[in-house]
Design a protein around this motif. Structure first.
Motif, PDB file in Angstrom:
ATOM      1  N   ALA A  19     -11.396  -1.374   5.143  1.00 44.40           N
ATOM      2  CA  ALA A  19     -10.663  -2.590   5.393  1.00 44.40           C
ATOM      3  C   ALA A  19     -11.133  -3.732   6.049  1.00 44.40           C
ATOM      4  CB  ALA A  19      -9.231  -1.973   5.652  1.00 44.40           C
ATOM      5  N   ARG A  20     -10.913  -4.723   5.737  1.00 47.81           N
ATOM      6  CA  ARG A  20     -11.206  -6.011   6.239  1.00 47.81           C
ATOM      7  C   ARG A  20      -9.959  -6.906   6.587  1.00 47.81           C
ATOM      8  NH1 ARG A  20     -15.361  -5.612   8.950  1.00 47.81           N
ATOM      9  NH2 ARG A  20     -15.355  -8.048   9.078  1.00 47.81           N
ATOM     10  N   THR A  21      -8.949  -6.890   5.868  1.00 50.72           N
ATOM     11  CA  THR A  21      -7.969  -7.709   5.858  1.00 50.72           C
ATOM     12  C   THR A  21      -6.625  -6.953   5.723  1.00 50.72           C
ATOM     13  OG1 THR A  21      -7.348  -8.448   3.738  1.00 50.72           O
ATOM     14  CG2 THR A  21      -9.063  -9.703   4.899  1.00 50.72           C
ATOM     15  N   ARG A  22      -5.428  -7.836   5.939  1.00 55.37           N
ATOM     16  CA  ARG A  22      -4.182  -6.792   5.853  1.00 55.37           C
ATOM     17  C   ARG A  22      -3.774  -6.445   4.411  1.00 55.37           C
ATOM     18  NH1 ARG A  22      -0.732  -9.587   9.569  1.00 55.37           N
ATOM     19  NH2 ARG A  22      -2.527 -10.324  10.855  1.00 55.37           N
ATOM     20  N   ALA A  23      -4.509  -7.056   3.545  1.00 53.48           N
ATOM     21  CA  ALA A  23      -4.268  -7.004   2.150  1.00 53.48           C
ATOM     22  C   ALA A  23      -4.551  -5.312   1.837  1.00 53.48           C
ATOM     23  CB  ALA A  23      -5.262  -7.518   1.439  1.00 53.48           C
ATOM     24  N   ALA A  24      -5.339  -4.577   2.732  1.00 53.47           N
ATOM     25  CA  ALA A  24      -5.372  -3.099   2.450  1.00 53.47           C
ATOM     26  C   ALA A  24      -4.109  -2.392   2.677  1.00 53.47           C
ATOM     27  CB  ALA A  24      -6.590  -2.744   3.460  1.00 53.47           C
ATOM     28  N   ALA A  25      -3.608  -2.866   3.816  1.00 52.00           N
ATOM     29  CA  ALA A  25      -2.125  -2.094   4.200  1.00 52.00           C
ATOM     30  C   ALA A  25      -1.127  -2.618   3.128  1.00 52.00           C
ATOM     31  CB  ALA A  25      -1.683  -2.446   5.651  1.00 52.00           C
ATOM     32  N   VAL A  26      -0.972  -3.502   2.448  1.00 49.22           N
ATOM     33  CA  VAL A  26      -0.383  -3.848   1.480  1.00 49.22           C
ATOM     34  C   VAL A  26      -0.654  -3.055   0.267  1.00 49.22           C
ATOM     35  CG1 VAL A  26       0.139  -5.839  -0.183  1.00 49.22           C
ATOM     36  CG2 VAL A  26       0.000  -6.170   2.158  1.00 49.22           C
ATOM     37  N   VAL A  27      -1.969  -2.943  -0.296  1.00 53.02           N
ATOM     38  CA  VAL A  27      -2.107  -2.128  -1.048  1.00 53.02           C
ATOM     39  C   VAL A  27      -1.921  -0.676  -1.003  1.00 53.02           C
ATOM     40  CG1 VAL A  27      -4.387  -0.968  -2.335  1.00 53.02           C
ATOM     41  CG2 VAL A  27      -4.300  -3.375  -1.982  1.00 53.02           C
ATOM     42  N   HIS A  28      -1.780  -0.191   0.117  1.00 49.45           N
ATOM     43  CA  HIS A  28      -1.435   1.136   0.544  1.00 49.45           C
ATOM     44  C   HIS A  28      -0.012   1.278   0.258  1.00 49.45           C
ATOM     45  CE1 HIS A  28       1.422   2.052   4.044  1.00 49.45           C
ATOM     46  NE2 HIS A  28       1.062   3.286   3.808  1.00 49.45           N
ATOM     47  N   ALA A  29       0.883   0.349   0.689  1.00 50.90           N
ATOM     48  CA  ALA A  29       2.009   0.264   0.258  1.00 50.90           C
ATOM     49  C   ALA A  29       2.654   0.372  -1.179  1.00 50.90           C
ATOM     50  CB  ALA A  29       3.067  -1.031   1.102  1.00 50.90           C
ATOM     51  N   LEU A  30       1.924  -0.423  -1.939  1.00 56.01           N
ATOM     52  CA  LEU A  30       1.985  -0.597  -3.338  1.00 56.01           C
ATOM     53  C   LEU A  30       1.681   0.563  -4.017  1.00 56.01           C
ATOM     54  CD1 LEU A  30       0.754  -4.099  -4.036  1.00 56.01           C
ATOM     55  CD2 LEU A  30       3.114  -3.604  -3.842  1.00 56.01           C
ATOM     56  N   PHE A  31       0.668   1.450  -3.361  1.00 57.06           N
ATOM     57  CA  PHE A  31       0.094   2.464  -4.176  1.00 57.06           C
ATOM     58  C   PHE A  31       1.421   3.701  -4.023  1.00 57.06           C
ATOM     59  CE2 PHE A  31      -1.417   6.888  -3.185  1.00 57.06           C
ATOM     60  CZ  PHE A  31      -1.929   7.248  -4.426  1.00 57.06           C
ATOM     61  N   LEU A  32       2.194   3.612  -2.714  1.00 54.39           N
ATOM     62  CA  LEU A  32       3.318   4.770  -2.625  1.00 54.39           C
ATOM     63  C   LEU A  32       4.164   4.253  -3.396  1.00 54.39           C
ATOM     64  CD1 LEU A  32       2.952   4.916   1.541  1.00 54.39           C
ATOM     65  CD2 LEU A  32       2.262   6.776  -0.483  1.00 54.39           C
ATOM     66  N   ALA A  33       4.482   3.064  -3.557  1.00 57.61           N
ATOM     67  CA  ALA A  33       5.591   2.660  -4.635  1.00 57.61           C
ATOM     68  C   ALA A  33       5.449   3.084  -6.076  1.00 57.61           C
ATOM     69  CB  ALA A  33       5.845   1.033  -4.456  1.00 57.61           C
ATOM     70  N   GLY A  34       3.898   3.006  -6.226  1.00 59.88           N
ATOM     71  CA  GLY A  34       3.748   3.578  -7.927  1.00 59.88           C
ATOM     72  C   GLY A  34       3.715   5.182  -7.965  1.00 59.88           C
ATOM     73  N   VAL A  35       3.813   5.924  -6.474  1.00 62.51           N
ATOM     74  CA  VAL A  35       3.948   7.152  -6.661  1.00 62.51           C
ATOM     75  C   VAL A  35       5.391   7.414  -6.873  1.00 62.51           C
ATOM     76  CG1 VAL A  35       4.024   9.299  -5.189  1.00 62.51           C
ATOM     77  CG2 VAL A  35       1.922   7.641  -5.051  1.00 62.51           C
ATOM     78  N   VAL A  36       6.306   6.685  -6.331  1.00 65.43           N
ATOM     79  CA  VAL A  36       7.812   6.891  -6.540  1.00 65.43           C
ATOM     80  C   VAL A  36       8.145   6.552  -7.964  1.00 65.43           C
ATOM     81  CG1 VAL A  36      10.082   5.835  -5.993  1.00 65.43           C
ATOM     82  CG2 VAL A  36       8.224   6.097  -4.197  1.00 65.43           C
ATOM     83  N   TYR A  37       7.501   5.538  -8.437  1.00 69.57           N
ATOM     84  CA  TYR A  37       8.039   5.150  -9.747  1.00 69.57           C
ATOM     85  C   TYR A  37       7.472   5.930 -11.065  1.00 69.57           C
ATOM     86  CZ  TYR A  37      10.590   1.026  -8.298  1.00 69.57           C
ATOM     87  OH  TYR A  37      11.625   0.045  -7.719  1.00 69.57           O
ATOM     88  N   PHE A  38       6.337   6.702 -10.792  1.00 62.85           N
ATOM     89  CA  PHE A  38       5.606   7.377 -11.632  1.00 62.85           C
ATOM     90  C   PHE A  38       5.162   8.770 -11.422  1.00 62.85           C
ATOM     91  CE2 PHE A  38       4.111   2.709 -11.813  1.00 62.85           C
ATOM     92  CZ  PHE A  38       4.699   2.744 -13.336  1.00 62.85           C
ATOM     93  N   LEU A  39       5.368   9.099 -10.179  1.00 62.12           N
ATOM     94  CA  LEU A  39       5.085  10.516  -9.835  1.00 62.12           C
ATOM     95  C   LEU A  39       6.119  11.192  -9.209  1.00 62.12           C
ATOM     96  CD1 LEU A  39       1.309  10.077  -9.104  1.00 62.12           C
ATOM     97  CD2 LEU A  39       2.139  10.945 -11.104  1.00 62.12           C
ATOM     98  N   ALA A  40       7.377  10.751  -9.261  1.00 62.47           N
ATOM     99  CA  ALA A  40       8.410  11.440  -8.503  1.00 62.47           C
ATOM    100  C   ALA A  40       8.679  12.921  -8.658  1.00 62.47           C
ATOM    101  CB  ALA A  40       9.667  10.699  -8.517  1.00 62.47           C
ATOM    102  N   ASP A  41       8.550  13.315  -9.894  1.00 62.05           N
ATOM    103  CA  ASP A  41       8.713  14.622 -10.543  1.00 62.05           C
ATOM    104  C   ASP A  41       7.780  15.736 -10.044  1.00 62.05           C
ATOM    105  OD1 ASP A  41      10.453  16.724 -12.119  1.00 62.05           O
ATOM    106  OD2 ASP A  41       8.521  16.769 -13.245  1.00 62.05           O
ATOM    107  N   ALA A  42       6.451  15.076  -9.960  1.00 65.16           N
ATOM    108  CA  ALA A  42       5.325  15.956  -9.416  1.00 65.16           C
ATOM    109  C   ALA A  42       5.683  16.225  -8.031  1.00 65.16           C
ATOM    110  CB  ALA A  42       4.293  15.349  -9.813  1.00 65.16           C
ATOM    111  N   VAL A  43       5.782  15.189  -7.048  1.00 61.92           N
ATOM    112  CA  VAL A  43       5.867  15.149  -5.724  1.00 61.92           C
ATOM    113  C   VAL A  43       6.965  16.100  -5.400  1.00 61.92           C
ATOM    114  CG1 VAL A  43       6.419  13.993  -3.686  1.00 61.92           C
ATOM    115  CG2 VAL A  43       4.954  13.127  -5.536  1.00 61.92           C
ATOM    116  N   SER A  44       8.146  16.162  -6.115  1.00 61.73           N
ATOM    117  CA  SER A  44       9.412  16.892  -5.889  1.00 61.73           C
ATOM    118  C   SER A  44       9.161  18.510  -5.929  1.00 61.73           C
ATOM    119  CB  SER A  44      10.755  16.730  -7.066  1.00 61.73           C
ATOM    120  OG  SER A  44      10.150  17.087  -8.211  1.00 61.73           O
TER     121      SER A  44
END
Length: 549
Positions: free
Chosen positions: A319-344
């Motif tokens: 990581a070089r900029t704060r964009a990496a932490a933003v991507v981390h948050a967006l990745f987790l949002a994707g998990v909520v919207y698309f993988l919630a059943d598997a995570v449960s």
């Protein structure tokens, strides 16, 4: 001095935050996904250990992670729920219910923002190293103890103390559930310990969770799962509260705010030291973390802080900029919207295993040896801080650790302070034995007054004039000035004339307002030259001798 408007602008995001992004975006993208994979099980596990629903951890990692990335003072800091915060939040949830955590997040976030605006960003530099390490060790032990009931397939005891609750849980262990639970935890721990040896970039926690979840699904093992998760983020809303609840949460909110500030600043400082992405802004970091907790609370999440482990993963992933932490948050949002059943379907024991490894990694044996070996006082402070953290309260432990450090520092400063009697730096004359020249070295503060008095008691009883030489004094505070004034008054009451030589310009105001000058018999008993002070002392001795004869 910068104007208030300019100072406020330094606390806000700017295009300069992303100056390197056109060149670094591939690395930032990869780092964000990598740290998102690492953060997923931790977000779930920390929420459950705090007494909240697992989705609260995901919401915190997503919302707070995004806001802190944009508004924080570090280019590579990753924020979200952390183990240290679990230690504070679990008792709050047990006493007031999980619904109180979003409200605490908002209250604590506001406090942290105010701290940033008031420029408290350098506060972490005043926390001594033994206190930080003792505090970290204590947190690691508590996190480990909190996982014992889940690792045994049972429920925690009634005590709010992690150690007592873990012991109490032993009485409710049942077979064959304990065998499945311990076996699952052992698999998770083994995989997470072995994968870094194969390659440091392998996400051991995710692999371990997938393996255990697959085995549990295929065998139908009697272990508890995370359970149903929402498939979208909730709409922001102010948590429900009444005046009584608000009043009861004031002290916990300040505790959470103090911890959030300390942990976030420590993490940002560590990140600055292990990366070459630039210095962090402590004041802006507090503002960003405070806003992150407020936003998290509005979405039903928990208080957030900078996460040292996830930040380190982010840096190691490039990581070089704060964009990496933003991507981390967006990745987790994707998990909520698309993988919630598997995570449960993830077993809770798998998350307990992840936290056990996290706790073990927090307990750095080599660092503990270094602290203990540094000095006896450091060893005592380290041990005391760790014990109080585990036995009582984390913030109390930090306070006691700092107080103990201050005590030892004052004792060392006192020992460095000396009161020496010197011979007069002139050719001796009859009567000079009745003049005592005392040189003050080191520091003059409340802790050295008795030593000066003892030194005076050792002097010849025939001494009629004391010259106090202050030109070598390195430090004096208001208490020290007051002590010196009292000493002068004591000597004058004994009929001993006191002359003061060489008050430095930086000490003159203290000497004036602390009563040193007022305690002298005459204002002309202040001297800048030693020769003038000795001549005046000799005149006093000669006058007294003449009066006697």
């Amino acid at each position: 001095m910068r104007s208030p408007d300019v100072r406020v602008l330094t606390l806000l995001p700017s295009p300069a935050d992303y100056a390197e992004l056109p060149r670094s975006w591939p690395k930032d993208l990869l780092a964000g996904v990598t740290v998102g994979i690492v953060a997923l099980p931790l977000a779930l596990a920390f929420a459950i250990s705090s007494g909240a629903a697992p989705e609260a951890g995901l919401v915190t990692a997503i919302v707070a992670g995004f806001v802190a990335a944009v508004f924080g003072g570090s280019h590579v800091q990753v924020s979200g729920p952390t183990g240290a915060m679990v230690v504070v939040l679990a008792p709050i949830a047990a006493l007031h219910g999980p619904a109180a955590l979003p409200l605490v997040a908002i209250m604590a976030g506001i406090i942290v923002v105010v701290g940033g605006v008031l420029r408290f960003g350098r506060a972490v530099s005043f926390i001594p190293w033994p206190v930080i390490e003792g505090f970290t060790l204590g947190i690691g032990v508590i996190i480990f103890l909190q996982q014992v009931p889940t690792a045994l397939g049972t429920v925690p005891g009634e005590s709010r103390n992690a150690f007592v609750a873990a012991v109490q849980s032993l009485g409710t262990v049942e077979w064959p559930g304990v065998a499945w639970a311990l076996g699952s935890v052992a698999v998770v721990v083994a995989i997470m310990m072995l994968t870094p040896r194969i390659h440091p970039q392998i996400p051991g926690s995710i692999i371990a969770i997938i393996v255990v979840t697959t085995v549990v699904e295929l065998t139908g093992a009697p272990v508890a799962r995370i359970g149903e998760l929402p498939e979208s983020l909730p709409a922001p809303a102010l948590p429900g509260f009444d005046l009584a609840l608000l009043q009861s949460l004031v002290v916990p909110a300040f505790t959470v705010a103090a911890l959030a500030a300390i942990e976030s600043l420590l993490s940002a400082r560590v990140a600055s030291g292990i990366s070459d992405t630039g210095r962090y802004d402590g004041d802006r970091e507090l503002v960003g973390q405070g806003l992150a907790s407020v936003a998290s609370g509005l979405f039903g999440g928990m208080p957030a802080t900078g996460a040292i482990a996830r930040t380190a993963v982010n840096i190691r992933a490039g990581a070089r900029t704060r964009a990496a932490a933003v991507v981390h948050a967006l990745f987790l949002a994707g998990v909520v919207y698309f993988l919630a059943d598997a995570v449960s379907r993830i077993p809770l024991v798998a998350l307990a295993g992840v936290l056990i490894v996290t706790a073990i990694n927090m307990i750095d044996v080599e660092t503990a040896k270094d602290v203990i070996g540094a000095s006896r006082s450091d060893a005592l402070i380290f041990t005391l801080t760790a014990l109080v953290t585990v036995s009582f309260d984390l913030i109390i432990a930090v306070g006691i650790g700092i107080a103990a450090t201050a005590f030892f520092a004052l004792r060392a400063l006192s020992r460095m302070s000396r009161v020496e009697r010197e011979p007069l730096p002139v050719e001796p004359l009859p009567g000079d034995e009745r003049i005592a020249l005392l040189r003050l070295d080191g520091a003059m503060f409340f802790g050295v007054g008795d030593r000066i008095l003892a030194r005076l008691e050792d002097m010849n009883k025939d001494v009629r004039v004391v010259i106090i030489r202050m030109s070598q004094l390195q430090f004096m505070d208001s208490s020290g000035a007051r002590v010196l004034a009292e000493l002068v008054t004591t000597l004058e009451r004994r009929g001993i004339t006191v002359l003061v030589k060489g008050i430095q310009s930086r000490h003159q105001r203290l000497a004036m307002h602390g009563g040193v000058v007022a305690s002298l018999r005459h204002r002309n008993h202040l001297f800048t030259a030693m020769s003038d002070a000795i001549a005046h002392a000799r005149s006093h001795v000669a006058r007294e001798t003449a009066d006697i004869t």
